[in-house]
Design a protein around this motif. Sequence first.
Motif, mmCIF file in Angstrom:
data_model
loop_
_atom_site.group_PDB
_atom_site.id
_atom_site.type_symbol
_atom_site.label_atom_id
_atom_site.label_comp_id
_atom_site.label_asym_id
_atom_site.label_seq_id
_atom_site.Cartn_x
_atom_site.Cartn_y
_atom_site.Cartn_z
ATOM 1 N N UNK A 76 46.932 38.666 38.508
ATOM 2 C CA UNK A 76 45.778 38.650 37.587
ATOM 3 C C UNK A 76 45.540 37.298 36.932
ATOM 4 N N UNK A 77 46.023 36.222 37.539
ATOM 5 C CA UNK A 77 45.763 34.889 37.009
ATOM 6 C C UNK A 77 44.599 34.217 37.719
ATOM 7 N N UNK A 78 44.192 34.766 38.841
ATOM 8 C CA UNK A 78 42.994 34.331 39.557
ATOM 9 C C UNK A 78 42.182 35.564 39.904
ATOM 10 N N UNK A 79 40.874 35.399 39.993
ATOM 11 C CA UNK A 79 40.015 36.467 40.467
ATOM 12 C C UNK A 79 39.349 36.031 41.760
ATOM 13 N N UNK A 80 39.134 36.968 42.658
ATOM 14 C CA UNK A 80 38.425 36.705 43.908
ATOM 15 C C UNK A 80 37.152 37.520 43.844
ATOM 16 N N UNK A 81 36.014 36.842 43.638
ATOM 17 C CA UNK A 81 34.791 37.570 43.329
ATOM 18 C C UNK A 81 34.018 37.984 44.580
ATOM 19 N N UNK A 82 32.902 38.650 44.364
ATOM 20 C CA UNK A 82 32.112 39.185 45.475
ATOM 21 C C UNK A 82 31.514 38.091 46.345
ATOM 22 N N UNK A 83 31.412 36.863 45.806
ATOM 23 C CA UNK A 83 30.909 35.732 46.592
ATOM 24 C C UNK A 83 32.032 35.063 47.390
ATOM 25 N N UNK A 84 33.208 35.707 47.405
ATOM 26 C CA UNK A 84 34.378 35.203 48.129
ATOM 27 C C UNK A 84 34.822 33.850 47.598
ATOM 28 N N UNK A 85 34.804 33.730 46.282
ATOM 29 C CA UNK A 85 35.274 32.525 45.621
ATOM 30 C C UNK A 85 36.329 32.907 44.586
ATOM 31 N N UNK A 86 37.291 32.021 44.424
ATOM 32 C CA UNK A 86 38.297 32.214 43.386
ATOM 33 C C UNK A 86 37.762 31.658 42.071
ATOM 34 N N UNK A 87 38.169 32.284 40.962
ATOM 35 C CA UNK A 87 37.744 31.792 39.658
ATOM 36 C C UNK A 87 38.778 32.171 38.599
ATOM 37 N N UNK A 88 38.791 31.395 37.520
ATOM 38 C CA UNK A 88 39.666 31.636 36.384
ATOM 39 C C UNK A 88 38.915 32.376 35.276
ATOM 40 N N UNK A 89 39.643 33.159 34.477
ATOM 41 C CA UNK A 89 39.142 33.492 33.153
ATOM 42 C C UNK A 89 39.101 32.186 32.354
ATOM 43 N N UNK A 90 38.089 31.958 31.502
ATOM 44 C CA UNK A 90 38.001 30.688 30.757
ATOM 45 C C UNK A 90 39.270 30.346 29.980
ATOM 46 N N UNK A 91 39.873 31.337 29.338
ATOM 47 C CA UNK A 91 41.089 31.081 28.558
ATOM 48 C C UNK A 91 42.226 30.640 29.470
ATOM 49 N N UNK A 92 42.346 31.275 30.638
ATOM 50 C CA UNK A 92 43.405 30.898 31.580
ATOM 51 C C UNK A 92 43.180 29.484 32.099
#
Length: 818
Positions: free
Chosen positions: A490-506
Amino acid sequence: MISGETKELTFMFTDIEGSTQLWERHPDSMTAALSRHDSVLEDGVSRFGGKIIAHGGDGIFATFEGGQPLECALSVQRQFQQEDWGEVEELRIRVGLHFGSTEVRGANHSGPVVNRSARVMASGWGGQVLVTPEVTNIHSLPDGASINDLGTHLLKDLSEPQQIFGLVHPDLRMTEFPPLRTLSSQPNNLPAQTTPFVGRESELAQTSTLLEDPQTRLLTLTGPGGIGKTRLSIQVASENSDQFRDGVWFVPLAPVDSTDLIVSTIAESLRFSFYNPQDLKAQLLNYLKEKQILLVIDNLEHLMTGADLIAEILQGAPDAKMMVTSRERLNLRGEQIVDVEGLDVPTNGHIEDVDSYAAIQLFVQGASRAQPGYALSGEDIQSAGQICRMVGGLPLGIELASAWTRVLTCQEVASEIEQSIDFLGGTLRDLPERQRSLRAVVDYSWEMLTDTEQTAFMSMAVFSGGFTREAAQQVSGASLMTLTSLQDKSLLRFNSARRYEFQPVLQQYAEDKFRKSQEEFDRVQSAHAEYYSSFLQARSDPILAQEETVLAEIGTEIENVRSAWQWAVEHKSFEHLARSVDALFIFYQIRGWYEEGNQVFSSAIEMMRGNVDSGPEQETTSGKILACQGAFQLRLGVPAKARELLEESRDIFQRNDANEEIGFCLNFLGLTARMQGEFDEAKGFLDQALSVNQETGDRFEEALSLQNLGTVAFSQGEYQEAHQLFQSSLESRTRIGERQGIAYSLNNLALVANLLGEYDESDRYFQESYSAFETIGNRWGMATCLNNRSYGRYLQGDYEEGYQQYDEALTIFKEIGD
């Protein structure tokens, strides 16, 4: 919340018992029955002084400011008993009444009292009227009516228990009902909650649907610390407690520091006593094997080897289900995952309806506890939205931030968070020690990472706005296995656009860690600039760069592109700037982002002018950037500045024999002179441009020169010559497949056709041109088409449609800053 009117009201909720089954059995008859149902309720509520606020699928929400809500409830139940429901035979409704204070803004009624009123109704049965003491203290009972004390119940809102009465009257045929459907009537140990549950409608629905599925045995709620997994799991368990004959049981593992203690912790939560000190696990499994039960295992991430016990329980207890909260997936067979993300936040600074954002509702709720009577003023709304965005909708972050409103304004809180997440610490004593600050929460996750994962996590802080697997591997050296592990934790997210992203705080946390190793930080930033300048260079062909897919690719990566460009400017890296400039110019031009394009190239020019060691290649790059900024100055309506920059650029190109670049510069000098009314000078620049482009074989710029010469001829009233030049430009662009150029040429031909009175031909050209611009996403071109087409309407005397098209064009021009 935004200041509204506080009112004391009696709330009525109703719904139809078994409506789903009735619709399945009598789909045709239920339409008529529901219409009659609505009429009975509308008439009753109106007759006894109430007001219907909303219709649900099979019920209503009404309020009474005074009036006779108890008489109303009794009356509608009598009417439902007497109605002939035809094939449906019987339609039973349950009614719930509760009284309290709520905030009213227009048609919106919000707050805990509204939710509690709905819960009171939901605990009843068809034919039943449930009321709270708060109602009977305000309103008199109908003649002949009495109340039956049904006891004090913990409702599924999980806040403090509620005493509930049943309304009894001789006219009501049904007098005996099963026990109320509340948590108090079912075995459970779910902890009462001190605050209302906010938002999460989609997660509640998704999780409930999964739990209802017989195939779902193990459901894991994953997400970073502070995201609200525990609160969601408790709410889901309460909402679905009816499904489990032997109850729903909450097992908190946060205080447990060894997997050896999981068995005893589960037993303690179940109130199960071991009958001997030998083989505790076997005793627990034997106890559970015939139970229809839901176990909520909370905070398993630090005891991941305990996942084996989860698998054994599911194997040995076929009617048991388990809902687990964890920062990391269990990776067991049959595991269903619900990724818990931040609450809904405003995507930008403009907030119209605060109630549509659960994050802001939670912020107001927290601020109200810190400062009773707190209300968002107009100037605080945007800052509250900014706070929620900066913490990524993270409930813990919102709670910690809202607590500061007792001493700081929203604007001051936002400013402090922007500087450091360390500000988000607090003194909320009912939080575990590891959740007393956001840094403590993330530290807990950080310490569970391997060295490889820590290095990758830190280095990926260099990305802005998400990134692809390829970018992560090339810039930070993160393998697919590492990316997947960070995602699972849960330190990275893999979104529907097939891209990795962070929570802003992380991301802020990772960057803080990253900057402590300056050498590594510099290395990865350089790799980031290298990757994205090469990314742009591969899309710099003027024809290719106009394809929708390429424009979309650049648009998706624009935050990384900006960051890489800024790094190149700060480090005086002409090599990276040279690779980037062409595609970036085309992107900004087509998208109509003139102001940003101007600013981006301006920042580079300031750096270049301070660099005294420029060689020919660096000078040529400087000339291209000057020419690009000059082009944007022209679009922004500053022709004098545009000309100054373009002439400086031309001199650089001539000094360095950069013939291929001179044509571009001369084309825009010609446009600038035309805008200033210097038509002869404009024609001179454009004739030179045409000659240079023909010599260098630059078909793209050659077609542009023909078009620009056509605009000069048009401006001088030489319409036949303009038509010929525009036609030549169109033919050239068609040969090389330049879609945007074709759209421009069609637009120009349409304008000439207008003045020649060929209106049908003009309309056809305009339609083709506008469609092409819209497909590409060139808003300037769309606005120009509308503007020119409206002139044709004016010439034909169609003033109303002409005005509408001018107005639409004006709106777009204003939006893009032209």
